[in-house]
Design an enzyme around this catalytic site. Sequence first.
Site, PDB file in Angstrom:
ATOM      1  N   LYS A  78      23.026  22.119  -0.947  1.00 43.22           N
ATOM      2  CA  LYS A  78      21.873  21.231  -1.062  1.00 43.22           C
ATOM      3  C   LYS A  78      21.136  21.421  -2.382  1.00 43.22           C
ATOM      4  O   LYS A  78      21.053  22.537  -2.906  1.00 43.22           O
ATOM      5  CB  LYS A  78      20.882  21.484   0.086  1.00 43.22           C
ATOM      6  CG  LYS A  78      21.395  21.104   1.463  1.00 43.22           C
ATOM      7  CD  LYS A  78      20.313  21.343   2.510  1.00 43.22           C
ATOM      8  CE  LYS A  78      20.809  21.056   3.919  1.00 43.22           C
ATOM      9  NZ  LYS A  78      21.056  19.615   4.141  1.00 43.22           N
ATOM     10  N   GLY A 211      18.527  17.648  14.530  1.00 47.13           N
ATOM     11  CA  GLY A 211      18.209  17.785  15.946  1.00 47.13           C
ATOM     12  C   GLY A 211      19.393  17.844  16.876  1.00 47.13           C
ATOM     13  O   GLY A 211      19.221  17.929  18.095  1.00 47.13           O
TER      14      GLY A 211
END
EC number: 4.3.3.6
Length: 287
Positions: A78, A211
Site C-alpha cells: 500500500k 469488513g
Amino acid sequence: MGLDNLKVGLAQMLKGGVIMDVVTPDQAKIAEDAGAVAVMALEKIPSDIRASGGVSRMSDPGLIERVMDSVSIPVMAKVRIGHFAEAQILQSLKVDYIDESEVLSVADSSYHIDKRKFTVPFVCGATNLGEALRRISEGASMIRSKGEAGTGDIAQATKHIRAILSEISALTQAREDELPARARKLGAPIDLVRETARLGRLPVVLFTAGGIATPADSSLVMQLGSDGVFVGSGIFKSEDPKAYAAAIVQATAQYDDADLLARVSRNLGQAMPGVSNLDVRFSNRGV
C-alpha cells in the site's frame, strides 16, 4: 498489447480469488498454503491501524522484500493516496501490485497518483461508480469497493458494492444521448462511461474489501457480483487463522454452494472482534 491493457490483464488473473493482508513472512506462507491468489504486505493490519491512530505510511521496504522472498504468489503493498514517491519506491522493489489506499493516511487531499506513469498495476478503492471511473481514468487496473477496513462489519462493503453495481445497471439502460449528462453527474470521462454502459460492468476487475470476516461474508459479496475479495483483519485477528484462511478461500471459489459454506463454516473458532461505531471512516478518504 499496450501497457495499460497488460496491467488490466494481470489484475484479471486474480479474479475469483482472495487477497489477504499479512504482516510477516510466516503469515504470507499461511495465506499461500490456504490458496490466496495474492498477499498484501503491511506493517499493521487495518484493525491495528485503526486502533493505534496517528499517521500511517507505506510499510518498510525490508518487510515487503521479506514477504516477497517467502512466497511465490503475487505480493501487493500500500501507498498513501497521492504519494507518488512511495509508489516509485514500491515499483523499484518490483512488487506485483500497488494499492493506493485510504487505509493509510492521505498524503495529497487534491490529487491521486497518475497511475499511467507506472509499469506496476494499481488497485484503488471506490464507494460509487463515479469514484471508480475516476480512478480508472487515472490508470487503476483494479477497483475494490472500500467498505470499512479493520471493523469486521460487512455493512459498508455491501453498501458500496451494491451502489457501484446498481449505477452500472442504470447506465446500461440509458440512451446514448443521455450518457454525456450521466458522465457529468458521475464526474467521469465520457469514454469510460460509454465503455461501462456497453460492457455492463467496469472495464477492470471489481473486488470487495472492508469488513469481510467470515466465509459467509465472502459468499455474500460474491453473490452480489464481486469478482473477488480482500480480507484484512478477518484472518489473523481470528481465533484460528489457518482455518479461517482456508474456509474463506473455499467460500469465495464456491460462493453459491450453501452445503459447502455450511461445512467450511463449522468449528472455526471465534471470528475477529467487530467494531460497529466508528469515529474515523477510512472510506471517506480520497473520493
